[in-house]
Design a protein around this motif. Structure first.
Motif, PDB file in Angstrom:
ATOM      1  N   LEU A 302      52.574  39.375 -16.715  1.00 10.12           N
ATOM      2  CA  LEU A 302      52.557  40.833 -16.735  1.00 10.12           C
ATOM      3  C   LEU A 302      52.983  41.412 -15.389  1.00 10.12           C
ATOM      4  N   ILE A 303      52.373  40.926 -14.322  1.00  9.19           N
ATOM      5  CA  ILE A 303      52.635  41.505 -13.002  1.00  9.19           C
ATOM      6  C   ILE A 303      54.079  41.273 -12.578  1.00  9.19           C
ATOM      7  N   GLU A 304      54.585  40.081 -12.828  1.00 11.24           N
ATOM      8  CA  GLU A 304      55.974  39.793 -12.485  1.00 11.24           C
ATOM      9  C   GLU A 304      56.914  40.738 -13.219  1.00 11.24           C
ATOM     10  N   GLU A 310      61.664  49.583 -11.530  1.00 12.26           N
ATOM     11  CA  GLU A 310      61.825  50.433 -10.351  1.00 12.26           C
ATOM     12  C   GLU A 310      60.720  51.491 -10.293  1.00 12.26           C
ATOM     13  N   GLY A 311      60.077  51.569  -9.137  1.00 16.48           N
ATOM     14  CA  GLY A 311      59.062  52.589  -8.923  1.00 16.48           C
ATOM     15  C   GLY A 311      57.659  52.214  -9.339  1.00 16.48           C
ATOM     16  N   VAL A 312      57.481  51.035  -9.944  1.00 13.36           N
ATOM     17  CA  VAL A 312      56.157  50.601 -10.389  1.00 13.36           C
ATOM     18  C   VAL A 312      55.538  49.670  -9.352  1.00 13.36           C
ATOM     19  N   LYS A 313      54.272  49.916  -9.034  1.00  6.32           N
ATOM     20  CA  LYS A 313      53.512  49.050  -8.128  1.00  6.32           C
ATOM     21  C   LYS A 313      52.247  48.584  -8.847  1.00  6.32           C
ATOM     22  N   VAL A 314      51.833  47.351  -8.565  1.00  8.94           N
ATOM     23  CA  VAL A 314      50.671  46.777  -9.244  1.00  8.94           C
ATOM     24  C   VAL A 314      49.720  46.189  -8.217  1.00  8.94           C
ATOM     25  N   ALA A 325      48.133  49.900 -12.351  1.00  9.20           N
ATOM     26  CA  ALA A 325      49.532  50.049 -11.953  1.00  9.20           C
ATOM     27  C   ALA A 325      49.811  51.503 -11.612  1.00  9.20           C
ATOM     28  N   GLU A 326      50.597  51.703 -10.546  1.00 10.04           N
ATOM     29  CA  GLU A 326      51.082  53.035 -10.205  1.00 10.04           C
ATOM     30  C   GLU A 326      52.464  53.203 -10.810  1.00 10.04           C
ATOM     31  N   LEU A 327      52.652  54.299 -11.545  1.00  9.55           N
ATOM     32  CA  LEU A 327      53.919  54.565 -12.212  1.00  9.55           C
ATOM     33  C   LEU A 327      54.664  55.702 -11.506  1.00  9.55           C
ATOM     34  N   PRO A 328      55.980  55.729 -11.626  1.00  5.58           N
ATOM     35  CA  PRO A 328      56.760  56.816 -11.016  1.00  5.58           C
ATOM     36  C   PRO A 328      56.713  58.084 -11.870  1.00  5.58           C
ATOM     37  N   LEU A 387      57.899  49.786 -21.939  1.00  6.11           N
ATOM     38  CA  LEU A 387      57.454  50.663 -20.856  1.00  6.11           C
ATOM     39  C   LEU A 387      58.616  50.992 -19.906  1.00  6.11           C
ATOM     40  N   LYS A 388      59.438  49.994 -19.612  1.00  7.27           N
ATOM     41  CA  LYS A 388      60.597  50.193 -18.734  1.00  7.27           C
ATOM     42  C   LYS A 388      61.558  51.221 -19.338  1.00  7.27           C
TER      43      LYS A 388
END
Length: 398
Positions: A302-304, A310-314, A325-328, A387-388
């Motif tokens: 999942l994390i990979e 782009e713009g997603v941080k976990v 997760a932080e989403l843009p 989601l992408k």
């Protein structure tokens, strides 16, 4: 028209479940939904638990003791002993899920207007339990950037007043998956002892600690036997969420006497679910070894995949089966609704839990979501692909 109580009006909605009507409408439209919003594992319940219910010889489904079956409490105490937690059957009250254990606890330790300190983000229903008990949650915000590690204990101490009754933690954490270290648990224990507070640890994910890390129970901390309260449940451990069996555990006799009165008021926990839960204690260690290996694999997958968007941080979790997760996006709740109402990719969409509902501080976590990696890897990969594509479409639409 009769008026609804102020408490009823103040009761928060669950960020995990409040989007269900949108999901139902999406299903009626023919969309397939990947449910990443709720911690409902697809791992099979141990066969020994299911067989115990199928093959019982009860002729009357009667009340049990208000504290639960004596045989179950005795066997559960033996389980905890193997975990290095020295408790007796008398130190355990079986409850209708961990939720009831938390309600009994808040009702027993706090009066109307009292306060409990909780590091946030935290399990969203703590807000609901506090509201129903007339208790005020005082948050200490953990940082996304360090994986939601325990904030400095000095930040907890700053918030202690004459109304403070307890510090409450979830270990490993829901929604963060953070696993508190031995040193962090010792710091909290020392603070609770210093200020004569209860230290309440929700440990329902205790088995799910990864990379060889060890779970340190609140009841492993020496010298705070009168301060320590443990909340537990069979829901996640044995993939038995619908059984609704939990427990509250403490060596503090006065607290247990108070909790017992709440237990008596609701009569008893459910009989068949106790039968299944008692039998589940015979589940072999190999079951947990396989489950942990599976969850680690799912987490890494999942994390990979998320980090390639782009713009997603976990924030990488090391316990439980959730990540933040932080989403843009500016408003993750609006995005979550839009996913169900207005978007599909090849006839499919995803359901996520907006993380703002896991905070008590207003306007926190607005661009964050909690994702439960409780689906098989191939489904997780499909969900992330959806989601992408959704984030691209949402950006263009908004």
């Amino acid at each position: 028209m009769p008026a609804i109580s102020s408490k009823g009006l103040a009761m928060p909605q669950s960020p995990i479940r409040k989007l269900v009507p949108y999901a139902e409408a999406a299903t009626e439209q023919g969309k397939k939904i990947y449910y990443l919003n709720i911690g409902q594992p697809d791992i099979k319940t141990p066969e020994v638990a299911l067989e115990a219910v199928k093959n019982n010889d009860l002729e009357i489904v009667s009340y049990s003791h208000s504290a639960g079956f004596a045989s179950y409490r005795t066997k559960l105490a033996a389980y905890y002993e193997k975990q290095g937690i020295p408790v007796n059957a008398e130190d355990i009250i079986i409850t209708t899920g961990g939720s009831e254990a938390l309600l009994f606890t808040m009702g027993s330790i706090a009066d109307m207007g009292d306060e409990v300190i909780i590091p946030e983000p935290f399990y969203a229903n703590y807000n609901g339990f506090a509201t129903s008990s007339g208790v005020t949650v005082v948050p200490v915000t953990a940082s996304f950037d360090d994986g939601f590690a325990l904030p400095p204990v000095s930040e907890f101490e700053k918030r202690i007043t004459d109304k403070t009754k307890a510090i409450i933690i979830c270990n490993p954490g829901n929604p963060t998956g953070y696993l508190y270290t031995k040193e962090e648990m010792q710091q909290l224990a020392a603070l609770a002892k210093k200020h004569d507070l209860f230290l309440v640890a929700d440990e329902v994910y205790r088995e799910f600690a990864y990379e060889g890390k060890k779970h340190y129970s609140v009841l492993n901390q020496e010298g705070i036997e009168e301060n320590a309260i443990m909340i537990d449940s069979v829901s996640k451990r044995y993939s038995m969420c619908g059984a609704r069996i939990g427990c509250v555990v403490s060596k503090n006799k006065e607290f247990m006497d108070a909790a017992m009165k709440f237990a008596q008021a609701r009569l008893s926990p459910p009989t068949f679910a106790q039968i299944a839960s008692e039998a589940a204690l015979d589940t072999p260690q190999s079951y947990f070894d396989d489950v942990i290996e599976e969850y680690v694999d799912r987490r890494d997958t999942l994390i990979e995949a998320l980090e390639e968007i782009e713009g997603v941080k976990v924030a990488t979790p090391n316990g439980a089966f959730y990540c933040i997760a932080e989403l843009p996006v500016d408003d993750a709740e609006d995005f979550a609704k839009w996913l169900l109402e207005s978007f599909d990719y090849k006839g499919e969409t995803v359901m996520i839990a907006p993380a703002s509902g896991f905070y008590s501080t207003p306007n926190s976590g607005l661009n964050q979501v909690r994702i439960a990696y409780v689906l098989k890897k191939e489904n997780l990969l499909t969900a992330v692909e959806i989601l992408k594509e959704a984030l691209k479409a949402y950006k263009n639409e908004k």
